[in-house]
Design a protein around this motif. Sequence first.
Motif, short mmCIF file in Angstrom:
data_model
loop_
_atom_site.label_atom_id
_atom_site.label_comp_id
_atom_site.label_asym_id
_atom_site.label_seq_id
_atom_site.Cartn_x
_atom_site.Cartn_y
_atom_site.Cartn_z
N PRO A 256 -70.14 -31.72 30.55
CA PRO A 256 -69.03 -31.29 29.63
C PRO A 256 -69.28 -30.17 28.89
O PRO A 256 -70.37 -30.35 27.92
N LEU A 257 -68.79 -28.96 28.79
CA LEU A 257 -68.99 -27.98 27.81
C LEU A 257 -67.86 -27.57 27.18
O LEU A 257 -66.81 -27.32 27.81
N LEU A 258 -68.14 -27.27 25.84
CA LEU A 258 -66.80 -26.81 25.12
C LEU A 258 -67.19 -25.26 24.93
O LEU A 258 -68.08 -24.85 24.20
N LYS A 259 -66.60 -24.44 25.68
CA LYS A 259 -66.79 -23.14 25.50
C LYS A 259 -65.58 -22.52 24.62
O LYS A 259 -64.85 -21.46 24.97
N VAL A 298 -65.99 -34.00 22.77
CA VAL A 298 -64.66 -33.93 23.10
C VAL A 298 -64.45 -34.75 24.44
O VAL A 298 -63.34 -35.35 24.72
N ASP A 299 -65.41 -34.50 25.28
CA ASP A 299 -65.26 -35.45 26.52
C ASP A 299 -64.99 -36.98 26.19
O ASP A 299 -64.19 -37.99 26.78
N LEU A 300 -65.95 -37.57 25.18
CA LEU A 300 -65.81 -39.07 24.96
C LEU A 300 -64.54 -39.27 24.24
O LEU A 300 -64.10 -40.19 24.20
N VAL A 301 -64.20 -38.15 23.31
CA VAL A 301 -62.76 -38.30 22.55
C VAL A 301 -61.72 -38.57 23.76
O VAL A 301 -60.92 -39.63 23.67
N GLU A 302 -61.68 -37.76 24.55
CA GLU A 302 -60.84 -37.90 25.65
C GLU A 302 -60.66 -39.19 26.41
O GLU A 302 -59.84 -39.55 27.21
N PRO A 454 -64.61 -31.79 32.49
CA PRO A 454 -64.50 -32.65 32.04
C PRO A 454 -64.86 -34.03 32.72
O PRO A 454 -64.00 -34.49 33.67
N SER A 455 -65.63 -34.86 32.49
CA SER A 455 -66.19 -35.93 33.35
C SER A 455 -64.89 -37.12 33.16
O SER A 455 -64.70 -37.84 34.10
N TYR A 456 -64.27 -37.15 32.01
CA TYR A 456 -63.35 -38.24 31.70
C TYR A 456 -61.85 -37.95 32.81
O TYR A 456 -61.28 -39.09 33.05
N LYS A 457 -62.01 -36.69 33.62
CA LYS A 457 -60.99 -36.63 34.57
C LYS A 457 -61.41 -37.09 35.85
O LYS A 457 -60.38 -37.59 36.81
#
Length: 460
Positions: A256-259, A298-302, A454-457
């Motif tokens: 997961p990358l926040l660009k 962010v991925d963990l937050v989601e 996003p791995s949460y998806k």
Amino acid sequence: MFRSPNSMAASSISCHSHLLVTSTFKPLKRNSLINGISFAPAFRPQFSSRPLAPLCSSQFSPPFQLPDQKQKDGIFSLKKSAISIALAAWLISGMPALGWPGHANASSPALPDVSVLISGPPIKDPGALLRYALPIDNKAIREVQKPLEDITESLKVAGVRALDSVERNVRQASRALKQGRTLIVSGLAKSKVEHGTELLNKLEAGLDELQQIVEDRNRDAVAPKQKELLNYVGSVEEDMVDGFPYEVPEEYWNMPLLKGRATVEMKVKVKDNPNLDECTFRIVLDGYNAPVTAGNFVDLVERHFYDGMEIQRADGFVVQTGDPQGPAEGFIDPSTEKTRTIPLEIMVNGEKVPFYGATLEELGLYKAQTRLPFNAFGTMAMARDEFENNSASSQVFWLLKESELTPSNANILDGRYAVFGYVTENEDYLADLKVGDVIESMRVVSGLDNLVNPSYKIAG
């Protein structure tokens, strides 16, 4: 086992910080050596690149993941002697005292390569740090920004006398905007010219309004108008960023990358505090300078990973959370059933891509300045094992800047821990949080579209 530990909610009551500065700190990640110490890029002992143990009875350690308290006496004694030498060198070199015990004794001459990172007052405002950290190179907009930032210093003068300095700041910013407007517009990304131009019009009108405030000698109205104008400046600067400016190393492409940037709101339920019941903190995450670290968070937050989790450390040095229940020290990815870890990630001024997997000390960059420094109250960073640079997972901490051991631009953390954001609203109230206070929720309120992979998806 020592467990790791935009506005106020309607039920909140006026809150005041009650920060206690102590000399007893513990590391942040468990299953790690407890008695470590590291030095600022401004001071690098030449006899060792590894963190040293605390002197005498004090237990100082920089942030890393919450540990088992295991330490061999022989190793401790050796390290204790080493730090005595280091402290003596620090004092002989003329660096400012950091509040360590006065009974430290020197046993060797001063060590070389002692330097001060930055001259002049450091930037401590989280908004200013985020503005200056944007990947842009437009001198014209910076010449508008700086005098507006300088209003903060001007207002430190007592009474209405401050308004004379503020007036000079406003005139300088207005002049810079008029003279540099063409260059500023030319620096806007093509897809954002219309929006950026609209912001510049608002900025110009706002400067006229601030000039009138000064002429009316209305000191109390200056700071709110300054904040409004700097928000316009920051938005114009963001409109100058055209896409993501670089590629992360190939080994991290699938993470997961926040660009870009994202904003998170963290709502905390406070226990046993008559002055504060509930508080909402706003956090800006900077993926331009820490895409892997911010993307992981962010991925963990989601995933709602932090919802319902307690504050696990609050000692006047940092506030920390992120250690899940059970033996795991971080986030267990259900798709692999293993702990997901991320690399140490540090962006340096003058570089276009972050350094990965090594501290600046290990790279020999003793005088390098980090793009996201530990300057602001509420600086957010990843905890990790002391001797494992790439061991961060889910444990995060917020620095409380009053500590004498973390002076801005000359502290023990820059270049060793990955900063990826700042608390921009209600940051002062972090000092009121205690172990056991509960994070009711974290949610991304803007910038989620900047998250890729996003791995949460993924199911599971």
